[in-house]
Design an enzyme around this catalytic site. Sequence first.
Site, short mmCIF file in Angstrom:
data_model
loop_
_atom_site.label_atom_id
_atom_site.label_comp_id
_atom_site.label_asym_id
_atom_site.label_seq_id
_atom_site.Cartn_x
_atom_site.Cartn_y
_atom_site.Cartn_z
N GLU A 1 -12.28 -14.24 12.16
CA GLU A 1 -12.49 -13.60 10.84
C GLU A 1 -12.46 -14.63 9.70
O GLU A 1 -11.39 -14.89 9.13
CB GLU A 1 -11.40 -12.54 10.62
CG GLU A 1 -11.54 -11.80 9.30
CD GLU A 1 -10.45 -10.74 9.07
OE1 GLU A 1 -9.46 -10.73 9.81
OE2 GLU A 1 -10.61 -9.94 8.15
N LYS B 1 -15.88 -11.52 12.92
CA LYS B 1 -15.52 -10.51 11.91
C LYS B 1 -15.71 -11.11 10.53
O LYS B 1 -14.78 -11.65 9.93
CB LYS B 1 -14.07 -10.06 12.13
CG LYS B 1 -13.56 -9.09 11.07
CD LYS B 1 -12.28 -8.40 11.47
CE LYS B 1 -11.70 -7.61 10.31
NZ LYS B 1 -10.64 -6.69 10.69
N SER C 1 -14.00 -4.74 5.62
CA SER C 1 -14.50 -4.00 4.45
C SER C 1 -14.13 -4.70 3.14
O SER C 1 -14.86 -4.55 2.15
CB SER C 1 -14.03 -2.55 4.45
OG SER C 1 -12.63 -2.45 4.46
N GLY C 2 -13.03 -5.40 3.10
CA GLY C 2 -12.73 -6.32 2.00
C GLY C 2 -12.42 -5.71 0.64
O GLY C 2 -12.38 -6.44 -0.34
N GLY C 3 -12.26 -4.39 0.57
CA GLY C 3 -11.97 -3.78 -0.73
C GLY C 3 -13.14 -2.95 -1.25
O GLY C 3 -13.08 -2.41 -2.36
N ARG D 1 0.84 -1.21 0.00
CA ARG D 1 0.00 0.00 0.00
C ARG D 1 0.87 1.26 0.00
O ARG D 1 0.54 2.25 -0.66
CB ARG D 1 -0.96 -0.05 1.19
CG ARG D 1 -1.99 -1.15 0.98
CD ARG D 1 -3.02 -1.35 2.04
NE ARG D 1 -3.76 -2.58 1.73
CZ ARG D 1 -4.52 -3.25 2.56
NH1 ARG D 1 -4.69 -2.81 3.80
NH2 ARG D 1 -5.13 -4.35 2.18
#
Length: 341
Positions: A177, A219, A261-263, A33
């Site tokens: 998760e 999650k 949120s996964g993208g 990132r």
Amino acid sequence: MNEEELFRTARLLVADHKGLLAMDESNPTCNKRFARLGIPQTVEARRDYRELIVTTPGLCESISGAILCDETIRQKKKDGTPFVQVLSEAGIIPGIKVDSGAKDMAGHPGEKVTEGLDDLRDRVREYSQMGARFAKWRAVITVNDRLPSRGCIEANAQALARYAALCQERGMVPMIEPEVLMDGDYSLERCVEVTEEVLRTVFNQLYRQRVNLQGMILKPNMVLPGLNCPSQEDVNEVADATVNCLLRAVPAAVPGIAFLSGGQSCELASERLNAMNMRFKSRMPWELAFSFARAIQQPALEIWLGQEANTMAAQQALLHRARCNSAARRGEYRAAMEFEQ
Ligand code: 5MM
């Protein structure tokens, strides 16, 4: 294990319309990132960025807990104060990611199984002594016409349950998760089917491994069509599919569900969480919260760009997303909030 304390921590993580900030990107993910934005991929740059996050004034009004990674939990502010202490003094519960990553699964081409159980009891003890009060483990599930396989779902669910039992043994709240990935062209219905099967399998394993559901947080992914699916349902349809799936698969004893949120874009993640809380508030047995990484951090990272002069503006952006998501927990998020920074 002090059960009452465990239950109390789990409830606190989803109390008061707050949610969690996932800042537990592994070094490779964080570096990727940073690289996209031209930020140096160094220990010092990662430390600077995490200092920016944990020192954001007012963050505790919307954020109950922060998930750190192994590097970050050992780091300190420039003045020498450990990040864990900074968070605790700000009223934010420190947590830690304890899995060691999703690895290719033998005999299952295209699928992953999450590792990290071998020395987990010792690591959980160490992290707990350092001040972490909850611990996260992520399993990833790939979807296409032939995946996921039963073998992959079962192996990941069992690992999740064994990690959760080890955490509770030490009084740490497991944040479990199981992530159904958004990549692919599968439909919303297919995501419902897979998410429900995964969650049922996970809860079956949690029962077998004697995990106390009152002392955990789930999650999961929101139930969404794959990113490349030609038909993208609207916010209300996604909210209905997600909450109905969770109502069928998640026992009422679980105190809270905090989505990844996964993208998704920041705004969509907030809108969808908002719609779920608006439409189902009185019908859900658990708190419906957030535990976002990208959907809280991304705008701040894009403003910071590794420059100290941008710190305050980046903190403002972080705070803004945290507030939007806290409003979404109350069902009070409005698109107009995006212009109120
Ligand atoms: C799915 O990733 C989790 C939530 O982040 P998003 O809201 O961005 O989807 C996140 O906590 C993730 O588990 C951590 O960032 C660790 O990921 P890596 O792959 O770096 O271990």
